[in-house]
Design an enzyme around this catalytic site. Structure first.
Site, mmCIF file in Angstrom:
data_model
loop_
_atom_site.group_PDB
_atom_site.id
_atom_site.type_symbol
_atom_site.label_atom_id
_atom_site.label_comp_id
_atom_site.label_asym_id
_atom_site.label_seq_id
_atom_site.Cartn_x
_atom_site.Cartn_y
_atom_site.Cartn_z
ATOM 1 N N GLY A 71 0.822 -1.214 0.000
ATOM 2 C CA GLY A 71 0.000 0.000 0.000
ATOM 3 C C GLY A 71 0.851 1.258 0.000
ATOM 4 O O GLY A 71 0.521 2.248 -0.655
ATOM 5 N N THR A 72 1.939 1.223 0.738
ATOM 6 C CA THR A 72 2.812 2.398 0.830
ATOM 7 C C THR A 72 3.346 2.786 -0.545
ATOM 8 O O THR A 72 3.289 3.958 -0.940
ATOM 9 C CB THR A 72 3.980 2.105 1.805
ATOM 10 O OG1 THR A 72 3.416 1.859 3.103
ATOM 11 C CG2 THR A 72 4.959 3.253 1.873
ATOM 12 N N ASN A 149 -7.865 3.778 9.042
ATOM 13 C CA ASN A 149 -7.272 2.619 9.705
ATOM 14 C C ASN A 149 -7.408 2.654 11.220
ATOM 15 O O ASN A 149 -7.366 1.623 11.872
ATOM 16 C CB ASN A 149 -5.795 2.469 9.314
ATOM 17 C CG ASN A 149 -5.042 3.774 9.327
ATOM 18 O OD1 ASN A 149 -5.438 4.749 8.680
ATOM 19 N ND2 ASN A 149 -3.961 3.813 10.063
ATOM 20 N N GLN A 177 -7.607 -0.255 3.780
ATOM 21 C CA GLN A 177 -8.348 -0.848 4.906
ATOM 22 C C GLN A 177 -9.745 -1.308 4.502
ATOM 23 O O GLN A 177 -10.407 -2.000 5.268
ATOM 24 C CB GLN A 177 -8.452 0.152 6.066
ATOM 25 C CG GLN A 177 -7.148 0.380 6.799
ATOM 26 C CD GLN A 177 -6.679 -0.840 7.589
ATOM 27 O OE1 GLN A 177 -7.445 -1.773 7.855
ATOM 28 N NE2 GLN A 177 -5.412 -0.849 7.963
ATOM 29 N N SER A 197 -3.758 -3.273 -0.618
ATOM 30 C CA SER A 197 -2.621 -4.015 -0.067
ATOM 31 C C SER A 197 -3.061 -5.422 0.321
ATOM 32 O O SER A 197 -4.140 -5.597 0.911
ATOM 33 C CB SER A 197 -2.096 -3.268 1.163
ATOM 34 O OG SER A 197 -1.061 -3.998 1.774
ATOM 35 N N ALA A 198 -2.222 -6.410 0.009
ATOM 36 C CA ALA A 198 -2.617 -7.806 0.213
ATOM 37 C C ALA A 198 -2.738 -8.210 1.682
ATOM 38 O O ALA A 198 -3.622 -8.978 2.051
ATOM 39 C CB ALA A 198 -1.611 -8.727 -0.486
ATOM 40 N N HIS A 199 -1.842 -7.685 2.531
ATOM 41 C CA HIS A 199 -1.780 -8.247 3.898
ATOM 42 C C HIS A 199 -2.903 -7.776 4.812
ATOM 43 O O HIS A 199 -2.992 -8.205 5.957
ATOM 44 C CB HIS A 199 -0.406 -8.009 4.531
ATOM 45 C CG HIS A 199 -0.131 -6.622 5.006
ATOM 46 N ND1 HIS A 199 -0.140 -6.281 6.328
ATOM 47 C CD2 HIS A 199 0.209 -5.500 4.337
ATOM 48 C CE1 HIS A 199 0.183 -5.001 6.463
ATOM 49 N NE2 HIS A 199 0.400 -4.505 5.260
ATOM 50 N N THR A 236 11.520 -7.320 -11.653
ATOM 51 C CA THR A 236 10.886 -8.639 -11.779
ATOM 52 C C THR A 236 9.776 -8.758 -10.738
ATOM 53 O O THR A 236 9.974 -8.421 -9.562
ATOM 54 C CB THR A 236 11.934 -9.757 -11.581
ATOM 55 O OG1 THR A 236 12.937 -9.570 -12.582
ATOM 56 C CG2 THR A 236 11.321 -11.135 -11.707
ATOM 57 N N CYS A 323 1.823 1.870 12.981
ATOM 58 C CA CYS A 323 3.037 2.584 12.588
ATOM 59 C C CYS A 323 3.466 3.585 13.646
ATOM 60 O O CYS A 323 4.635 3.875 13.788
ATOM 61 C CB CYS A 323 2.823 3.312 11.264
ATOM 62 S SG CYS A 323 2.156 2.248 10.005
HETATM 63 N N1 PLP Z 1 -2.892 2.856 3.867
HETATM 64 C C1 PLP Z 1 -3.569 2.490 4.967
HETATM 65 C C2 PLP Z 1 -4.904 3.101 5.247
HETATM 66 C C3 PLP Z 1 -3.032 1.539 5.839
HETATM 67 O O1 PLP Z 1 -3.707 1.185 6.937
HETATM 68 C C4 PLP Z 1 -1.766 0.977 5.537
HETATM 69 C C5 PLP Z 1 -1.141 -0.012 6.450
HETATM 70 O O2 PLP Z 1 -1.310 0.044 7.643
HETATM 71 C C6 PLP Z 1 -1.105 1.389 4.375
HETATM 72 C C7 PLP Z 1 -1.697 2.333 3.558
HETATM 73 C C8 PLP Z 1 0.235 0.848 3.999
HETATM 74 O O3 PLP Z 1 0.125 -0.411 3.402
HETATM 75 P P1 PLP Z 1 1.394 -1.411 3.409
HETATM 76 O O4 PLP Z 1 1.553 -1.900 4.793
HETATM 77 O O5 PLP Z 1 1.003 -2.487 2.440
HETATM 78 O O6 PLP Z 1 2.569 -0.613 2.913
#
Ligand code: PLP
Length: 390
Positions: A71-72, A149, A177, A197-199, A236, A323
């Site tokens: 996601g970042t 989040n 989220q 984001s996958a996780h 890759t 974070c």
């Molecule tokens: N955006 C939101 C709203 C999130 O909650 C998060 C992760 O906590 C991210 C972006 C970042 O995603 P990633 O952990 O895959 O970099």
């Protein structure tokens, strides 16, 4: 025998879904998707299958999905000056004040080209403020998340999109989220760029995607090199990660309606107990919220101590966003909601997921009762001892 751990920090990350684990185990053996031989073609097929799954989950076309390292990176890639709307280059960025740190950082926009939209006391973006900013700043790239989040508050994206498009701008939506927790569609939201984001939905960490609406073109990739991802993200591909993402998103979407309903019921049960504590506040209560998220505060409680207390009792929760919980810093989200400092410092996030059980909620409620009971008579140290010996 020690009781099993209770994991209630699903907004930080989720357990890997079995479907993702199995798909990844097979994908580790695959070749390089850019190779023309059979090994390469098999890898390409697997990556493209995952791309179709991610696209289908948000109502986009597969060719508009750019896989990233999460996601970042998707947010950083989206927040690039020079995106064009009807030939006009967008060189200003407007973000909401409750965005994830990876959006707050502003991508490749200089700090003096960024404005922040205020939110109300429930943590919902102030549309009138956005309208004023668009009027004074002119057409801009605007970034507003679909669901927060920390509080889980769902933002009025369609209304945001209308204002942004009327002003000649483009809209980026961080849906990290939201995916897998609430149903949505890139077209119905009228978003131009969307991060996932996958996780957060049972896939592996370190893989995500930026998804573009039809007709939107990136101005500048973050990574240059090979022509992977149609020249929009060199390197890759993380084949196993992408395949795991595809399998997880398919499973998450299939299970979504039933999971959301069940999880929301468990959350209601938990919140009923939390509300019984005099002075407790559930943030963003009363506005549309993710079905799995509770952010609760109680004057006098210290979030950091509470999180350790819960942990010692075998329960994983977090204070504010994951974070920022390493550093004892008040949440920027609650600050933007004008929550006073003492209450902000007490906020604990409890987030549920598909395997959360009734017994987990009971354990959490028990932990809470001990914690708030100890508040009245005990200092922080004995509070922790109590958890350890129970
Ligand atoms: N955006 C939101 C709203 C999130 O909650 C998060 C992760 O906590 C991210 C972006 C970042 O995603 P990633 O952990 O895959 O970099």
């Amino acid at each position: 025998m020690t009781a099993a751990r209770v994991y209630l920090d699903w907004n930080a990350t989720t357990p890997l879904r079995e479907e993702a684990r199995a798909a990844m185990a097979a994908a580790f053996e695959l070749g390089n998707p850019s190779s023309v031989h059979a090994e390469g073609r098999r890898a390409r097929g697997a990556v493209e299958g995952a791309r179709e799954a991610v696209a289908a989950a948000v109502g986009a076309r597969p060719q508009e999905v750019i896989f990233t390292s999460g996601g970042t990176e998707a947010n950083a890639l989206a927040l690039t000056p020079g995106l064009k709307n009807s030939g006009k280059s967008l060189d200003r960025l407007i973000i909401s004040s409750i965005e994830h740190a990876s959006v707050l950082a502003g991508g490749r926009f200089a700090a003096d080209r960024i404005n922040a939209i205020a939110v109300d006391r429930s943590g919902v973006v102030d549309l009138e403020h956005l309208r004023q900013l668009l009027e004074t700043e002119g057409p801009a790239l605007v970034s507003v998340m679909l669901a927060n989040n920390e509080t889980g508050a769902i933002q009025p994206i369609a209304a945001v999109a209308e204002l942004v498009h009327q002003a000649g701008g483009l809209l980026h939506v961080d849906a990290v989220q939201a995916l897998g927790k609430i149903p949505f569609d890139i077209k119905a939201l009228a978003a131009d760029l969307l991060s996932v984001s996958a996780h957060k939905l049972g896939g592996p960490k370190g893989v995500g995607a930026l998804i573009l609406a039809e007709g939107v073109a990136l101005s500048e990739p973050l990574l240059r090199g090979g022509g992977q991802e149609l020249g929009r993200r060199a390197g890759t591909e993380n084949v196993a990660g992408i395949v795991g993402f595809g399998a997880a998103v398919k499973a998450a979407i299939a299970a979504l309606p039933a999971d959301a309903e069940r999880v929301q019921k468990l959350r209601q049960k938990l919140e009923k107990i939390l509300r019984q504590t005099q002075g407790s506040v559930i943030f963003a209560d009363g506005v549309p919220r993710l079905p799995n998220t509770t952010l609760v505060g109680l004057p006098g409680l210290k979030a950091e101590t509470a999180v350790i207390g819960f942990d010692l009792a075998g329960i994983a929760v977090s204070s504010g966003s994951a974070c920022s919980s390493g550093k004892v810093q008040p949440s920027h989200v609650l600050r933007a909601m004008q929550v006073d400092d003492a209450l902000t410092r007490s906020a604990i996030r409890i987030s549920l997921g598909w395997s959360t059980t009734d017994a987990d909620i009971e354990r959490c409620a028990e932990g809470w009762r001990k914690l708030v009971g100890s508040l009245i008579t005990r200092d922080d140290e004995t509070e922790l001892e109590r958890f350890q010996t129970s």
